[in-house]
Design an enzyme around this catalytic site. Structure first.
Site, PDB file in Angstrom:
ATOM      1  N   ARG A 194      -8.299  -3.194  -9.553  1.00 53.68           N
ATOM      2  CA  ARG A 194      -9.083  -2.058 -10.034  1.00 53.68           C
ATOM      3  C   ARG A 194      -9.881  -2.372 -11.292  1.00 53.68           C
ATOM      4  O   ARG A 194     -10.985  -1.860 -11.479  1.00 53.68           O
ATOM      5  CB  ARG A 194      -8.151  -0.859 -10.255  1.00 53.68           C
ATOM      6  CG  ARG A 194      -7.596  -0.308  -8.956  1.00 53.68           C
ATOM      7  CD  ARG A 194      -6.519   0.721  -9.201  1.00 53.68           C
ATOM      8  NE  ARG A 194      -5.361   0.128  -9.863  1.00 53.68           N
ATOM      9  CZ  ARG A 194      -4.435   0.838 -10.494  1.00 53.68           C
ATOM     10  NH1 ARG A 194      -4.535   2.150 -10.559  1.00 53.68           N
ATOM     11  NH2 ARG A 194      -3.410   0.238 -11.050  1.00 53.68           N
ATOM     12  N   CYS A 208       0.827  -1.203   0.000  1.00 54.26           N
ATOM     13  CA  CYS A 208       0.000   0.000   0.000  1.00 54.26           C
ATOM     14  C   CYS A 208       0.869   1.264   0.000  1.00 54.26           C
ATOM     15  O   CYS A 208       1.730   1.429   0.868  1.00 54.26           O
ATOM     16  CB  CYS A 208      -0.933   0.013   1.208  1.00 54.26           C
ATOM     17  SG  CYS A 208      -1.988   1.488   1.254  1.00 54.26           S
ATOM     18  N   ASN A 268       0.764  -9.048 -10.623  1.00 58.95           N
ATOM     19  CA  ASN A 268      -0.257  -8.021 -10.421  1.00 58.95           C
ATOM     20  C   ASN A 268       0.193  -6.723 -11.080  1.00 58.95           C
ATOM     21  O   ASN A 268       1.345  -6.335 -10.953  1.00 58.95           O
ATOM     22  CB  ASN A 268      -0.479  -7.831  -8.909  1.00 58.95           C
ATOM     23  CG  ASN A 268      -1.457  -6.721  -8.571  1.00 58.95           C
ATOM     24  OD1 ASN A 268      -1.165  -5.863  -7.742  1.00 58.95           O
ATOM     25  ND2 ASN A 268      -2.622  -6.732  -9.175  1.00 58.95           N
ATOM     26  N   GLY A 269      -0.748  -6.072 -11.769  1.00 61.07           N
ATOM     27  CA  GLY A 269      -0.446  -4.779 -12.370  1.00 61.07           C
ATOM     28  C   GLY A 269      -0.761  -4.718 -13.845  1.00 61.07           C
ATOM     29  O   GLY A 269      -0.227  -5.495 -14.638  1.00 61.07           O
ATOM     30  N   LYS A 314       1.994  -9.706  -0.146  1.00 58.27           N
ATOM     31  CA  LYS A 314       1.856  -8.915  -1.372  1.00 58.27           C
ATOM     32  C   LYS A 314       2.835  -7.753  -1.275  1.00 58.27           C
ATOM     33  O   LYS A 314       2.823  -6.994  -0.305  1.00 58.27           O
ATOM     34  CB  LYS A 314       0.428  -8.386  -1.536  1.00 58.27           C
ATOM     35  CG  LYS A 314       0.181  -7.639  -2.854  1.00 58.27           C
ATOM     36  CD  LYS A 314      -1.308  -7.346  -3.028  1.00 58.27           C
ATOM     37  CE  LYS A 314      -1.587  -6.771  -4.415  1.00 58.27           C
ATOM     38  NZ  LYS A 314      -1.260  -5.332  -4.513  1.00 58.27           N
TER      39      LYS A 314
END
Length: 417
Positions: A298, A173, A273-274, A212
């Protein structure tokens, strides 16, 4: 706040024969398929998780490829397929409800990230609000953030006792309010502390323990490879890599080559991820990095069908594209779930998600303006009903420009990808 749809879009080409893995082994758990709904602050509550799980069910490959005459059911609905129409054979849009013959395209769901300190110090009655989930959400992982090894280990025990299948540590985060407490990606500057957290939490629980991470704090301090090796040495069961630095936030392009570097450095399962916006992106990531699974955040908020599409693409080489009728049914379904759950801040969540679900709908900004001006849930729903009734009747007025004071809600201001 930079929104992810402002990033340049590059269309991935899925290599022939490549696909997202059918399953992923995380400790004692088999995740099938190897797709994960990412934890997102303010988003992945129990309503959204079940909503995505329902939207991710897929008919068999034979049904996906069937002609209208071959489709089962008395009322044949038509959904726009990538390349040609396909009969769904469902009385409601197939992305909404599952039947016994369908399989889910989403293998694992995750909670919003939760403060380990808050969880540890909160009374048991209040803890249930943070760790609330239903039986049909399994397998499910609870994500924690914090910087104190003891507090994190005790909170991990609470997670295990609550019945979660996995516990995850957030080291990604980028939000200032989290980083200033040395949580999330703030810990990426202190690997020794991370090592102590890994060891303490791993010793405290028997369920799979995962992490993560991001690439590092900035381009001068990329630590994802040594961090992954440390995770493996400490007995963690999987490593999810968001291929951006903390400094990048959600801007720029995810650098998948670092996912490949992590995968080459460890034997522990690696989840990429991404920048996965389409099924082709998911397949391309697997092909380019060798990762064992993919994590999507997202994109799922704006396209709840993404997991279903990935599964369809793997089975048939094609996938459904939602129609405006699908979007309308999906919005109503989500609203109904919010009302039934009696979620706090229901009206605000309705406003947030309408903004995302209507991207790509003709005249969608007019609906977003009307919803933003509404005060209560029934008024919001009436605006949605009126908009789609006019849209289906062909009476949609020209798009109304938003006044200067109108700002669309940023759905994901803190974490998740």
């Amino acid at each position: 706040m930079h929104k992810f749809w402002e990033n340049p879009i590059t269309e991935s080409v899925a290599p022939e024969g490549a696909r997202v893995p059918e399953s992923l082994q995380i400790g004692c758990l088999r995740i099938s398929p190897a797709t994960v709904l990412a934890p997102m602050a303010g988003v992945t509550d129990t309503v959204f998780r079940r909503f995505i799980r329902n939207a991710s069910f897929v008919r068999s490959a034979a049904d996906v490829m069937a002609t209208p005459e071959e489709a089962s059911g008395d009322d044949v609905a038509t959904t726009q397929l990538q390349g040609q129409p396909v009969a769904t054979g469902e009385q409601v849009p197939p992305a909404v409800f599952a039947n016994n013959e369908e399989t889910s395209g989403c293998g694992l769901i995750m909670t919003e990230f939760t403060s380990a300190d808050g969880l540890f110090r909160t009374r048991e009655k209040k803890r249930k609000r943070y760790l609330h989930f239903y039986e049909d959400e399994h397998p499910i992982s609870a994500q924690l953030f914090g910087s104190d090894p003891y507090t994190l280990s005790e909170s991990a025990k609470i997670v295990e006792d609550a019945g979660f299948d996995l516990v995850d540590l957030n080291l990604g985060c980028p939000a200032k309010r989290v980083v200033k407490c040395n949580g999330g990606s703030g810990l990426l500057k202190d690997l020794p502390v991370i090592g102590r957290i890994f060891e303490t939490v791993r010793a405290a629980v028997k369920i799979p323990f995962t992490v993560k991470i991001r690439l590092g704090w900035d381009d001068e301090n990329i630590v994802c490879v040594p961090l992954a090796r440390m995770a493996e040495e400490c007995g963690l069961n999987s490593i999810a890599v968001h291929a951006r630095t903390r400094e990048q936030g959600y801007s720029g392009t995810a650098r998948w080559e670092w996912i490949a570097a992590v995968k080459n450095a460890v034997k522990t399962p690696v989840i990429g991820n991404g920048d996965i916006r389409t099924p082709e992106d998911a397949v391309a990531m697997v092909a380019q990095t060798g990762c064992d699974g993919v994590m999507i955040g997202r994109t799922a908020a704006s396209n709840p069908w993404i997991f279903r599409q990935i599964r369809q693409f793997a089975d048939t080489g094609r996938y459904d594209q939602p129609t405006d009728a699908d979007r309308y049914q999906m919005i109503r379904t989500y609203f109904q779930m919010l009302v039934e759950e009696q979620m706090h801040g229901t009206a605000g969540k309705m406003k947030q998600f309408v903004a995302w679900f209507t991207h790509g709908v003709a005249g969608g900004s007019a609906l977003r303006k009307a919803v933003y001006s509404a005060q209560q849930g029934p008024e919001i729903l009436a605006s949605v009903d009126r908009f789609f009734e006019e849209l289906f009747a062909g009476r949609m007025a020209a798009q109304i420009p938003a006044p200067p004071e109108y700002i669309e809600s940023d759905l994901l201001p803190a974490c998740g990808d």
